[in-house]
Structure formats: C-alpha cells, structure tokens
Write a protein that holds these residues in place. Structure first.
Motif, PDB file in Angstrom:
ATOM      1  N   GLN A 157      32.233  48.342  25.206  1.00  0.00           N
ATOM      2  CA  GLN A 157      33.310  47.635  25.883  1.00  0.00           C
ATOM      3  C   GLN A 157      33.805  46.539  24.963  1.00  0.00           C
ATOM      4  OE1 GLN A 157      30.997  48.124  30.083  1.00  0.00           O
ATOM      5  NE2 GLN A 157      32.815  46.847  30.153  1.00  0.00           N
ATOM      6  N   SER A 158      35.099  46.282  24.997  1.00  0.00           N
ATOM      7  CA  SER A 158      35.739  45.459  23.964  1.00  0.00           C
ATOM      8  C   SER A 158      35.239  44.029  23.939  1.00  0.00           C
ATOM      9  CB  SER A 158      37.258  45.473  24.164  1.00  0.00           C
ATOM     10  OG  SER A 158      37.589  45.175  25.515  1.00  0.00           O
ATOM     11  N   SER A 159      34.871  43.476  25.086  1.00  0.00           N
ATOM     12  CA  SER A 159      34.421  42.082  25.124  1.00  0.00           C
ATOM     13  C   SER A 159      33.211  41.955  26.034  1.00  0.00           C
ATOM     14  CB  SER A 159      35.528  41.161  25.662  1.00  0.00           C
ATOM     15  OG  SER A 159      36.715  41.302  24.924  1.00  0.00           O
ATOM     16  N   ARG A 160      32.285  41.081  25.710  1.00  0.00           N
ATOM     17  CA  ARG A 160      31.176  40.787  26.620  1.00  0.00           C
ATOM     18  C   ARG A 160      31.578  39.703  27.617  1.00  0.00           C
ATOM     19  NH1 ARG A 160      26.075  42.582  25.335  1.00  0.00           N
ATOM     20  NH2 ARG A 160      25.670  41.963  27.474  1.00  0.00           N
ATOM     21  N   TYR A 161      32.361  38.732  27.134  1.00  0.00           N
ATOM     22  CA  TYR A 161      32.825  37.644  27.980  1.00  0.00           C
ATOM     23  C   TYR A 161      34.320  37.445  27.754  1.00  0.00           C
ATOM     24  CZ  TYR A 161      27.842  36.612  28.269  1.00  0.00           C
ATOM     25  OH  TYR A 161      26.493  36.707  28.457  1.00  0.00           O
ATOM     26  N   LEU A 162      35.015  37.156  28.863  1.00  0.00           N
ATOM     27  CA  LEU A 162      36.465  36.965  28.776  1.00  0.00           C
ATOM     28  C   LEU A 162      36.854  35.902  29.784  1.00  0.00           C
ATOM     29  CD1 LEU A 162      38.476  38.491  26.993  1.00  0.00           C
ATOM     30  CD2 LEU A 162      38.888  40.060  28.896  1.00  0.00           C
ATOM     31  N   VAL A 163      37.690  34.951  29.359  1.00  0.00           N
ATOM     32  CA  VAL A 163      38.202  33.932  30.263  1.00  0.00           C
ATOM     33  C   VAL A 163      39.725  34.015  30.229  1.00  0.00           C
ATOM     34  CG1 VAL A 163      38.315  31.494  30.832  1.00  0.00           C
ATOM     35  CG2 VAL A 163      36.219  32.456  29.842  1.00  0.00           C
ATOM     36  N   LYS A 164      40.328  34.177  31.386  1.00  0.00           N
ATOM     37  CA  LYS A 164      41.777  34.305  31.484  1.00  0.00           C
ATOM     38  C   LYS A 164      42.297  33.372  32.576  1.00  0.00           C
ATOM     39  CE  LYS A 164      42.303  37.564  28.430  1.00  0.00           C
ATOM     40  NZ  LYS A 164      43.112  37.327  27.189  1.00  0.00           N
ATOM     41  N   ARG A 165      43.589  33.157  32.559  1.00  0.00           N
ATOM     42  CA  ARG A 165      44.220  32.311  33.568  1.00  0.00           C
ATOM     43  C   ARG A 165      44.899  33.156  34.627  1.00  0.00           C
ATOM     44  NH1 ARG A 165      43.394  27.306  32.757  1.00  0.00           N
ATOM     45  NH2 ARG A 165      43.087  26.467  30.680  1.00  0.00           N
ATOM     46  N   GLU A 168      47.121  43.657  36.191  1.00  0.00           N
ATOM     47  CA  GLU A 168      48.531  43.349  35.941  1.00  0.00           C
ATOM     48  C   GLU A 168      48.820  41.853  36.047  1.00  0.00           C
ATOM     49  OE1 GLU A 168      50.883  45.329  34.907  1.00  0.00           O
ATOM     50  OE2 GLU A 168      49.826  47.248  35.050  1.00  0.00           O
ATOM     51  N   SER A 169      48.206  41.201  37.021  1.00  0.00           N
ATOM     52  CA  SER A 169      48.374  39.761  37.215  1.00  0.00           C
ATOM     53  C   SER A 169      47.054  39.228  37.756  1.00  0.00           C
ATOM     54  CB  SER A 169      49.521  39.494  38.191  1.00  0.00           C
ATOM     55  OG  SER A 169      49.660  38.107  38.429  1.00  0.00           O
ATOM     56  N   ALA A 170      46.247  38.730  36.846  1.00  0.00           N
ATOM     57  CA  ALA A 170      44.877  38.367  37.216  1.00  0.00           C
ATOM     58  C   ALA A 170      44.854  37.290  38.291  1.00  0.00           C
ATOM     59  CB  ALA A 170      44.119  37.888  35.986  1.00  0.00           C
ATOM     60  N   SER A 171      43.897  37.445  39.194  1.00  0.00           N
ATOM     61  CA  SER A 171      43.702  36.445  40.241  1.00  0.00           C
ATOM     62  C   SER A 171      42.238  36.016  40.238  1.00  0.00           C
ATOM     63  CB  SER A 171      44.089  37.009  41.606  1.00  0.00           C
ATOM     64  OG  SER A 171      43.240  38.075  41.961  1.00  0.00           O
ATOM     65  N   THR A 172      41.971  34.868  40.844  1.00  0.00           N
ATOM     66  CA  THR A 172      40.602  34.328  40.816  1.00  0.00           C
ATOM     67  C   THR A 172      39.612  35.259  41.512  1.00  0.00           C
ATOM     68  OG1 THR A 172      41.099  33.021  42.784  1.00  0.00           O
ATOM     69  CG2 THR A 172      41.364  31.926  40.657  1.00  0.00           C
ATOM     70  N   ASN A 173      40.063  36.029  42.494  1.00  0.00           N
ATOM     71  CA  ASN A 173      39.123  36.932  43.176  1.00  0.00           C
ATOM     72  C   ASN A 173      38.796  38.172  42.342  1.00  0.00           C
ATOM     73  OD1 ASN A 173      41.365  38.550  43.471  1.00  0.00           O
ATOM     74  ND2 ASN A 173      41.567  38.254  45.678  1.00  0.00           N
ATOM     75  N   GLN A 174      39.339  38.260  41.156  1.00  0.00           N
ATOM     76  CA  GLN A 174      38.969  39.324  40.225  1.00  0.00           C
ATOM     77  C   GLN A 174      37.943  38.846  39.205  1.00  0.00           C
ATOM     78  OE1 GLN A 174      43.102  40.422  39.139  1.00  0.00           O
ATOM     79  NE2 GLN A 174      42.684  42.428  40.072  1.00  0.00           N
ATOM     80  N   THR A 175      37.485  37.632  39.357  1.00  0.00           N
ATOM     81  CA  THR A 175      36.349  37.160  38.553  1.00  0.00           C
ATOM     82  C   THR A 175      35.132  37.998  38.922  1.00  0.00           C
ATOM     83  OG1 THR A 175      37.157  34.906  38.321  1.00  0.00           O
ATOM     84  CG2 THR A 175      34.770  35.237  38.194  1.00  0.00           C
ATOM     85  N   THR A 177      31.601  43.679  30.842  1.00  0.00           N
ATOM     86  CA  THR A 177      32.448  42.536  30.475  1.00  0.00           C
ATOM     87  C   THR A 177      32.440  41.563  31.642  1.00  0.00           C
ATOM     88  OG1 THR A 177      33.935  43.829  29.056  1.00  0.00           O
ATOM     89  CG2 THR A 177      34.786  41.758  29.950  1.00  0.00           C
ATOM     90  N   ARG A 178      32.008  40.340  31.368  1.00  0.00           N
ATOM     91  CA  ARG A 178      32.051  39.319  32.419  1.00  0.00           C
ATOM     92  C   ARG A 178      33.375  38.594  32.310  1.00  0.00           C
ATOM     93  NH1 ARG A 178      28.854  37.673  36.093  1.00  0.00           N
ATOM     94  NH2 ARG A 178      26.997  38.671  35.216  1.00  0.00           N
ATOM     95  N   LEU A 179      34.228  38.810  33.293  1.00  0.00           N
ATOM     96  CA  LEU A 179      35.565  38.233  33.314  1.00  0.00           C
ATOM     97  C   LEU A 179      35.606  37.041  34.262  1.00  0.00           C
ATOM     98  CD1 LEU A 179      38.657  38.308  32.699  1.00  0.00           C
ATOM     99  CD2 LEU A 179      38.862  39.843  34.672  1.00  0.00           C
TER     100      LEU A 179
END
Lengths: 115, 114
Positions: free
Chosen positions: B6-14, B79-86, B109-111
């Motif tokens: 998987q491309s990333s182990r950890y990912l932080v997005k807004r 498509e449009s990340a939301s906090t409940n997709q953490t 991947t922990r998003l």
C-alpha cells in the motif's frame, strides 16, 4: 445475509496458559470459515480455514479450530500461549458461487499475554 | 513471496481534500478488496473488484469510489474527505473460485482527516 460474531472483545491470558477464542456465524448453508491474525502494525495473516471434511483443522503457529455445525461455531484454540501470540484475531465467513471470494469478518478479539 | 503493498502507512489530510490510496499486488490475483478497520467493528468491505475495470460495491461504499485500470493495481478514492473517514484502510487480493481463496493483505494505511 451472513454474519459473524466474536463475543469477546478483549481476552487476557498468562504465557503458557491455554486459549480459546469464540466465533459464531449465521449462514443458511455450509459456510467457509477462516481465522486471521493481525499483529501490531501489520496486515492480516491467515491462521487456518475450514471448507469441509474433518471438523478439527490445524493451522500455523500451533493453532487449531473446531467447526461445530450444531452450535454454529468455529472456535480457535491453542494449548499453550506464547508472548508473541499477542495480537488481534478475526474470524471470517465466506461464500461460494458468484460472491467473488468476499469475506464477512467478525468484530475481532484482542489477545493480551501476560508474562 | 506473496506481496501486497500500500502506498502509504500513514496519511494526514484535510476535510474536503481528494485522497487516493493505492494498492499493488504481485500475485496475478483477479480479486482485489478495500476494507476499513475500526475498533470494535472489525473489517468492513468498501469495494471489491473481480477483474480489470470491474468493480462492485461492498457494505459501506458511501463516500468512496475505486479504480482498477491494471490487474495488479486497485485504488481507493475519497472524493471529498470527511472526518468520519478517519480510519485504517486495508487492501487485500485473492484468486477467484469456490471455495473462496485465501485473501492476502497489505500492511494498511492509517488515514487521519482533520
């Protein structure tokens, strides 16, 4: 629809003690049953699986599981737990036919091993 | 040795960002799966694919889409990340058939969506 229940969210045992993790499934036909283990920070790894035949199946790392149709259960056992067995364990049920190999997983049981 | 990466182990997005999670397998498997893993809920199937360009919704597809342009690669798109997709996202692959084949999993991947 099929479902899987793992009644124990968290189990703690001492190293060297025996272990049994419970799994109950709901499915009308004969299910295909799996146990997976997830060590910390890792993906899931297959421990064992049951498709047909002998209801007691042996897996890796000294684990075994017994399929009991009358109880709709597929409990995982190990006679003597090692500290390295600390992990999260998932029971899963799969379908045949046109299900494309999909699995339905239980909620998981976290195993803590005390020295 | 069998491998799913998987491309990333950890990912932080807004919140509101478009997020791509990539999964690659080297086993020539037809089936590929995306799950999310949340404490107490186990693994829940988001989408799966049984062939190139073929996809099916799983149990919780809302807010997600997928792409499979090559056999070895399966992408999950928020498509449009939301906090409940953490959550923790796990990719898996397997051969087709009955009984169902063993699924091989990536490390996850922990998003985190802020």
């Amino acid at each position: 629809a099929q479902s899987v229940t793992q009644p124990d969210i968290h189990i703690t045992v001492s190293e060297g003690a025996s272990l049994e993790l419970r799994c109950n499934y709901s499915y009308g036909a004969t299910p295909y049953l799996f146990w997976y283990v997830q060590s910390p920070g890792q993906g899931l790894q297959l421990l064992l699986k049951y498709f047909s035949g002998d209801t007691l199946v042996q897996g890796i790392k000294g684990f075994e599981a017994e399929f009991k149709r009358s109880q709709s259960s597929f409990n995982l056992r190990k006679p003597s737990v090692h500290w390295s067995d600390a992990a999260e364990y998932f029971c899963a049920v799969g379908l045949g036919g046109t299900s494309y190999g999909k699995l339905t997983f239980g909620q998981g049981t976290i195993l803590t091993v005390h020295p | 040795d069998v491998k799913v990466t998987q491309s990333s182990r950890y990912l932080v997005k807004r919140t509101g960002e478009k997020v791509f999670l990539e999964c690659v397998q080297d086993m020539d498997h037809e089936n590929m799966f995306w799950y999310r893993q949340d404490p107490g809920l186990g693994l829940r199937l988001i989408y799966f694919s049984y062939d190139v360009k073929m996809k099916e919704k799983g149990d919780i597809p809302e807010g997600y889409s997928v792409s499979r342009e090559k056999k070895e690669r399966f992408s999950l798109i928020l498509e449009s990340a939301s906090t409940n997709q953490t959550s923790m996202y796990l990719c898996a692959s397997s051969f087709p058939g009955t009984p169902p084949d063993t699924q091989y999993f990536g490390p996850g991947t922990r998003l985190t969506v802020l």
